[in-house]
Design an enzyme around this catalytic site. Structure first.
Site, PDB file in Angstrom:
ATOM      1  N   GLN A 105       0.852  -1.198   0.000  1.00 23.42           N
ATOM      2  CA  GLN A 105       0.000   0.000   0.000  1.00 23.42           C
ATOM      3  C   GLN A 105       0.885   1.245   0.000  1.00 23.42           C
ATOM      4  OE1 GLN A 105      -3.481  -0.620   3.001  1.00 23.42           O
ATOM      5  NE2 GLN A 105      -1.849  -1.988   3.612  1.00 23.42           N
ATOM      6  N   ASN A 106       2.179   1.040   0.188  1.00 25.27           N
ATOM      7  CA  ASN A 106       3.087   2.183   0.279  1.00 25.27           C
ATOM      8  C   ASN A 106       3.403   2.723  -1.113  1.00 25.27           C
ATOM      9  OD1 ASN A 106       3.011   1.576   2.933  1.00 25.27           O
ATOM     10  ND2 ASN A 106       5.033   0.619   3.010  1.00 25.27           N
ATOM     11  N   HIS A 123      -1.541   1.236  -4.234  1.00 21.84           N
ATOM     12  CA  HIS A 123      -2.001   2.630  -4.121  1.00 21.84           C
ATOM     13  C   HIS A 123      -1.173   3.585  -4.973  1.00 21.84           C
ATOM     14  CE1 HIS A 123      -4.095   1.696   0.010  1.00 21.84           C
ATOM     15  NE2 HIS A 123      -4.771   1.268  -1.027  1.00 21.84           N
ATOM     16  N   CYS A 131      -2.285  12.894 -15.406  1.00 23.44           N
ATOM     17  CA  CYS A 131      -3.327  13.851 -15.785  1.00 23.44           C
ATOM     18  C   CYS A 131      -4.557  13.622 -14.903  1.00 23.44           C
ATOM     19  CB  CYS A 131      -3.672  13.654 -17.261  1.00 23.44           C
ATOM     20  SG  CYS A 131      -5.065  14.661 -17.785  1.00 23.44           S
ATOM     21  N   CYS A 149      -1.309  19.364 -17.704  1.00 25.30           N
ATOM     22  CA  CYS A 149      -1.103  18.278 -18.655  1.00 25.30           C
ATOM     23  C   CYS A 149      -0.736  18.863 -20.022  1.00 25.30           C
ATOM     24  CB  CYS A 149      -2.389  17.452 -18.748  1.00 25.30           C
ATOM     25  SG  CYS A 149      -2.309  16.183 -20.021  1.00 25.30           S
ATOM     26  N   ASN A 215       3.004  -6.505  13.590  1.00 24.55           N
ATOM     27  CA  ASN A 215       2.645  -5.122  13.929  1.00 24.55           C
ATOM     28  C   ASN A 215       2.926  -4.938  15.419  1.00 24.55           C
ATOM     29  OD1 ASN A 215       1.139  -2.665  14.458  1.00 24.55           O
ATOM     30  ND2 ASN A 215      -0.006  -3.075  12.574  1.00 24.55           N
TER      31      ASN A 215
HETATM   32  N1  APR Z   1       6.644  -2.142  12.121  1.00 17.18           N
HETATM   33  C1  APR Z   1       5.430  -2.668  11.818  1.00 17.18           C
HETATM   34  N2  APR Z   1       4.286  -1.985  11.944  1.00 17.18           N
HETATM   35  C2  APR Z   1       4.356  -0.729  12.416  1.00 17.18           C
HETATM   36  C3  APR Z   1       5.582  -0.114  12.762  1.00 17.18           C
HETATM   37  C4  APR Z   1       6.773  -0.876  12.600  1.00 17.18           C
HETATM   38  N3  APR Z   1       7.973  -0.382  12.897  1.00 17.18           N
HETATM   39  N4  APR Z   1       5.331   1.155  13.178  1.00 17.18           N
HETATM   40  C5  APR Z   1       3.986   1.320  13.102  1.00 17.18           C
HETATM   41  N5  APR Z   1       3.403   0.189  12.649  1.00 17.18           N
HETATM   42  C6  APR Z   1       1.984  -0.068  12.380  1.00 17.18           C
HETATM   43  C7  APR Z   1       1.019   0.730  13.206  1.00 17.18           C
HETATM   44  O1  APR Z   1       0.770   0.101  14.462  1.00 17.18           O
HETATM   45  C8  APR Z   1      -0.218   0.753  12.303  1.00 17.18           C
HETATM   46  O2  APR Z   1      -1.042  -0.383  12.567  1.00 17.18           O
HETATM   47  O3  APR Z   1       1.749   0.319  11.047  1.00 17.18           O
HETATM   48  C9  APR Z   1       0.373   0.616  10.903  1.00 17.18           C
HETATM   49  C10 APR Z   1       0.258   1.864  10.044  1.00 17.18           C
HETATM   50  O4  APR Z   1      -1.092   2.111   9.810  1.00 17.18           O
HETATM   51  P1  APR Z   1      -1.578   3.257   8.814  1.00 17.18           P
HETATM   52  O5  APR Z   1      -0.887   4.540   9.133  1.00 17.18           O
HETATM   53  O6  APR Z   1      -3.062   3.227   8.864  1.00 17.18           O
HETATM   54  O7  APR Z   1      -1.018   2.791   7.399  1.00 17.18           O
HETATM   55  P2  APR Z   1      -1.640   1.780   6.356  1.00 17.18           P
HETATM   56  O8  APR Z   1      -2.318   0.645   7.015  1.00 17.18           O
HETATM   57  O9  APR Z   1      -0.558   1.504   5.377  1.00 17.18           O
HETATM   58  O10 APR Z   1      -2.730   2.688   5.651  1.00 17.18           O
HETATM   59  C11 APR Z   1      -3.399   2.177   4.546  1.00 17.18           C
HETATM   60  O11 APR Z   1      -4.479   4.239   4.089  1.00 17.18           O
HETATM   61  O12 APR Z   1      -4.148   6.465   4.219  1.00 17.18           O
HETATM   62  C12 APR Z   1      -4.292   5.423   3.352  1.00 17.18           C
HETATM   63  O13 APR Z   1      -3.499   5.100   1.152  1.00 17.18           O
HETATM   64  C13 APR Z   1      -3.069   5.249   2.483  1.00 17.18           C
HETATM   65  O14 APR Z   1      -1.829   3.282   1.933  1.00 17.18           O
HETATM   66  C14 APR Z   1      -2.453   3.976   2.999  1.00 17.18           C
HETATM   67  C15 APR Z   1      -3.665   3.235   3.537  1.00 17.18           C
END
Ligand code: APR
Length: 246
Positions: A105-106, A123, A131, A149, A215
Site C-alpha cells: 500500500q506504500n 495505491h 493527468c 497536462c 505489527n
Molecule cells: N513495524 C510494523 N508496523 C508498524 C511499525 C513498525 N515499525 N510502526 C507502526 N506500525 C503499524 C502501526 O501500528 C499501524 O497499525 O503500522 C500501521 C500503520 O497504519 P496506517 O498509518 O493506517 O497505514 P496503512 O495501514 O498503510 O494505511 C493504509 O491508508 O491512508 C491510506 O493510502 C493510504 O496506503 C495507505 C492506507
C-alpha cells in the site's frame, strides 16, 4: 524492543513448506525509515492537517496548490529516506522462496530500492505525475505551483490512489490472484483499516492460507490471524529470515 520476537515453530514450518508466499505491506514497514505512517499526527507545517483530509480528489479540486505542496514535501521526505532492515529482509525472502508476491500500500518505492523485484503498487507511486482527467503519465514542471497536462491542459496530480478512488485494475487483479493462490499470507505494518487492501487477509484465509500479522500494536484484525507477531517489522523480519536458514 530488544528481546527476541515470538516466532512460533509452526509458522517457520509453514513458511518452509510454502510454495507461494504473499506479503501485504503498509506504512508501518517504512516507519523505521523515518516516513510517518498515515494515522500518526503530522509534524511541523502540516500538523494542522490530517492526511485523510488531504489525500482525496475533493481536497485537490478545492485547493490543488495546497495538495501539490503537501506531496512535494512528502516526495522530499521520502527522497531522503532509505530502506530499513524490514525492506531488505522482504527482498531477501523473495530470493529464497519458490514464489513470493509483494503487494504494497506504500507509495514510497522503498521496497524497490531495497531490491524487491516484483512489487504490486496497490495505491500507486508517489513520484508519478498523472493527468487529472485521464490518468495518463506525464512529467510535471516543478516550477509551477500546479503543473498542467501537456496534452489537454487539465491539472496534473500525484499518481497515487486517494480515498474514495478505485485501485488500478491490474494491481487489484494481480493482488487478488496471488492472495487466492498463496499458502502463507503476511500482513505487515498496516492498520488494516483501508479497503480493499484490508480485505485481502480474509480472502487469503478463506482460500486456506496461513495468515500472519506483524505489527507492534494489535489491530482490529489481529484475532483473525493464525499468528500475530507483536513487534517492529525492521526487527521481526530479519529474525524470521534467520529462522528460515537451513
Ligand atoms: N513495524 C510494523 N508496523 C508498524 C511499525 C513498525 N515499525 N510502526 C507502526 N506500525 C503499524 C502501526 O501500528 C499501524 O497499525 O503500522 C500501521 C500503520 O497504519 P496506517 O498509518 O493506517 O497505514 P496503512 O495501514 O498503510 O494505511 C493504509 O491508508 O491512508 C491510506 O493510502 C493510504 O496506503 C495507505 C492506507
Amino acid at each position: 524492543m530488544n528481546e527476541q520476537s515470538d516466532i512460533s515453530a509452526a509458522l517457520i514450518k509453514a513458511l518452509r513448506d510454502a510454495r507461494h508466499v504473499c506479503i501485504l505491506t503498509g506504512a508501518g514497514v517504512s516507519a523505521e525509515s523515518g516516513v510517518p505512517t498515515f494515522r500518526d499526527a503530522q509534524d511541523g507545517l502540516w500538523a494542522k492537517y490530517k492526511p485523510q483530509e488531504l489525500a482525496t480528489p475533493e481536497a485537490f479540486i478545492k485547493d490543488p496548490a495546497l495538495i501539490w505542496r503537501w506531496y512535494r514535501w512528502r516526495r522530499d521526505l521520502v527522497a531522503e529516506a532509505n530502506p530499513n532492515p524490514g525492506h531488505y529482509a522482504i527482498a531477501e525472502l523473495e530470493q529464497r522462496m519458490p514464489r513470493l508476491t509483494l503487494v504494497t500500500q506504500n507509495v514510497d518505492g522503498l521496497h524497490q530500492r531495497a531490491g524487491s523485484k516484483h512489487v504490486i503498487e496497490f495505491h500507486g507511486n508517489l513520484f508519478d505525475d498523472r493527468c487529472f482527467s485521464d490518468r495518463t503519465l506525464h512529467t510535471a514542471d516543478d516550477s509551477l505551483d500546479v503543473p498542467t497536462c501537456p496534452d489537454c491542459g487539465d491539472y496534473l496530480r500525484p499518481g497515487v490512489v486517494w480515498f474514495g478512488e478505485a485501485i488500478p485494475e491490474s494491481a487489484l487483479n494481480d493482488a487478488c490472484a496471488a492472495t487466492t493462490d498463496c499458502d502463507v499470507f503476511l500482513s505487515i505494518g498496516t492498520s488494516s483499516l483501508v479497503y480493499p487492501a484490508a480485505g485481502l487477509t480474509d480472502l487469503a484465509s478463506e482460500n486456506g492460507a496461513c495468515v500472519v500479522e506483524i505489527n507492534p500494536i494489535p489491530t482490529t484484525h489481529s484475532a483473525r490471524f493464525d499468528f500475530a507477531i507483536a513487534g517492529n517489522a525492521g526487527l521481526v523480519l530479519p529474525e524470521l529470515l534467520e529462522s528460515l536458514a537451513p
